[in-house]
Design an enzyme around this catalytic site. Structure first.
Site, mmCIF file in Angstrom:
data_model
loop_
_atom_site.group_PDB
_atom_site.id
_atom_site.type_symbol
_atom_site.label_atom_id
_atom_site.label_comp_id
_atom_site.label_asym_id
_atom_site.label_seq_id
_atom_site.Cartn_x
_atom_site.Cartn_y
_atom_site.Cartn_z
ATOM 1 N N HIS A 24 58.263 20.136 44.163
ATOM 2 C CA HIS A 24 57.607 19.664 42.934
ATOM 3 C C HIS A 24 56.107 19.557 43.159
ATOM 4 O O HIS A 24 55.301 20.081 42.369
ATOM 5 C CB HIS A 24 58.195 18.308 42.539
ATOM 6 C CG HIS A 24 57.581 17.711 41.314
ATOM 7 N ND1 HIS A 24 58.220 17.702 40.089
ATOM 8 C CD2 HIS A 24 56.381 17.098 41.101
ATOM 9 C CE1 HIS A 24 57.445 17.123 39.193
ATOM 10 N NE2 HIS A 24 56.328 16.740 39.784
ATOM 11 N N GLU A 25 55.719 18.885 44.242
ATOM 12 C CA GLU A 25 54.287 18.692 44.511
ATOM 13 C C GLU A 25 53.621 19.995 44.955
ATOM 14 O O GLU A 25 52.475 20.267 44.597
ATOM 15 C CB GLU A 25 54.096 17.606 45.571
ATOM 16 C CG GLU A 25 54.597 16.235 45.149
ATOM 17 C CD GLU A 25 53.950 15.743 43.867
ATOM 18 O OE1 GLU A 25 52.779 16.078 43.610
ATOM 19 O OE2 GLU A 25 54.622 15.020 43.105
ATOM 20 N N HIS A 28 52.637 22.014 41.972
ATOM 21 C CA HIS A 28 51.369 21.553 41.396
ATOM 22 C C HIS A 28 50.187 22.148 42.169
ATOM 23 O O HIS A 28 49.239 22.673 41.574
ATOM 24 C CB HIS A 28 51.272 20.021 41.475
ATOM 25 C CG HIS A 28 52.166 19.290 40.519
ATOM 26 N ND1 HIS A 28 52.353 19.684 39.219
ATOM 27 C CD2 HIS A 28 52.888 18.151 40.682
ATOM 28 C CE1 HIS A 28 53.173 18.827 38.621
ATOM 29 N NE2 HIS A 28 53.509 17.898 39.489
#
Length: 206
Positions: A24-25, A28
């Site tokens: 998820h990170e 980003h």
């Protein structure tokens, strides 16, 4: 969200859950880098190393209670050609990655049909990815959904900027009072049903 998960199931699924947070990170960071922002790389976030992304307290809470967080990726929107649109794309990348992971997990489960503890782990990995995606798409700062909504609203979205300082307080209030559950659980169930149905169609057509 914590009441949905039992500690044993979450511990069994812990490696997959940590992967969900890391990817998820990383998503980003990767999208921000692709759009021209050097900040994530300078901060050491353009990596799949879990230690670069995991917040110790947030990770522990996620494993034990089904609710937690990772370290936010630092992003400077002024490096983007269009700051609002760029932030929306960066924000959407995290939940989109979780949805892709959930879908892949459903497909694997349909093809492999795991049983026992492995089956429990696979089920929890799919569920937690869906919940991470749906939760992060809630349009309350600093969640990802607020960045997407801010871009869609354009000049009329200034109230979201004003809400930035109080967003976490509002989220905590909604969580403690279980008000968020009224929206989160039905939406997550809807998304899970959709992904599971699509995965079954894909697996059935192999």
């Amino acid at each position: 969200m914590s009441g949905l998960f039992d500690p044993l199931g979450l511990l069994i699924a812990a490696p997959g859950l940590l992967l969900a947070l890391v990817l998820h990170e990383y998503a980003h960071a990767r999208v921000a880098h692709h759009l021209g922002d050097p900040t994530p790389r300078a901060a050491g976030r353009l990596t799949l190393d879990p230690l670069a992304h995991l917040d110790p307290i947030g990770t522990l809470l996620l494993v034990l209670f089904g609710f937690g967080w990772a370290k936010p990726v630092p992003v400077n929107p002024w490096h983007f050609r269009n700051p609002l649109a760029g932030m929306a794309l960066v924000a959407a990348a995290g939940p989109a990655t979780n949805l892709a992971l959930a879908f892949a997990t459903f497909v694997i489960a349909d093809l492999w049909e795991p049983t026992g503890l492995v089956g429990v782990a696979v089920r929890y990995v799919a569920i937690i990815n869906v919940y991470l995606a749906v939760f992060n798409l809630i349009p309350i700062p600093p969640l990802d959904g607020s960045r997407v909504l801010r871009a869609l609203l354009g000049r009329s979205g200034g109230w979201l900027d004003a809400l930035e300082s109080y967003g976490w307080l509002l989220l905590m209030l909604l969580l403690v009072t279980h008000t968020l559950d009224l929206v989160l659980h039905p939406l997550a169930a809807l998304v899970m049903d959709g992904l599971a149905g699509l995965a079954a169609a894909v697996a059935g057509g192999r």
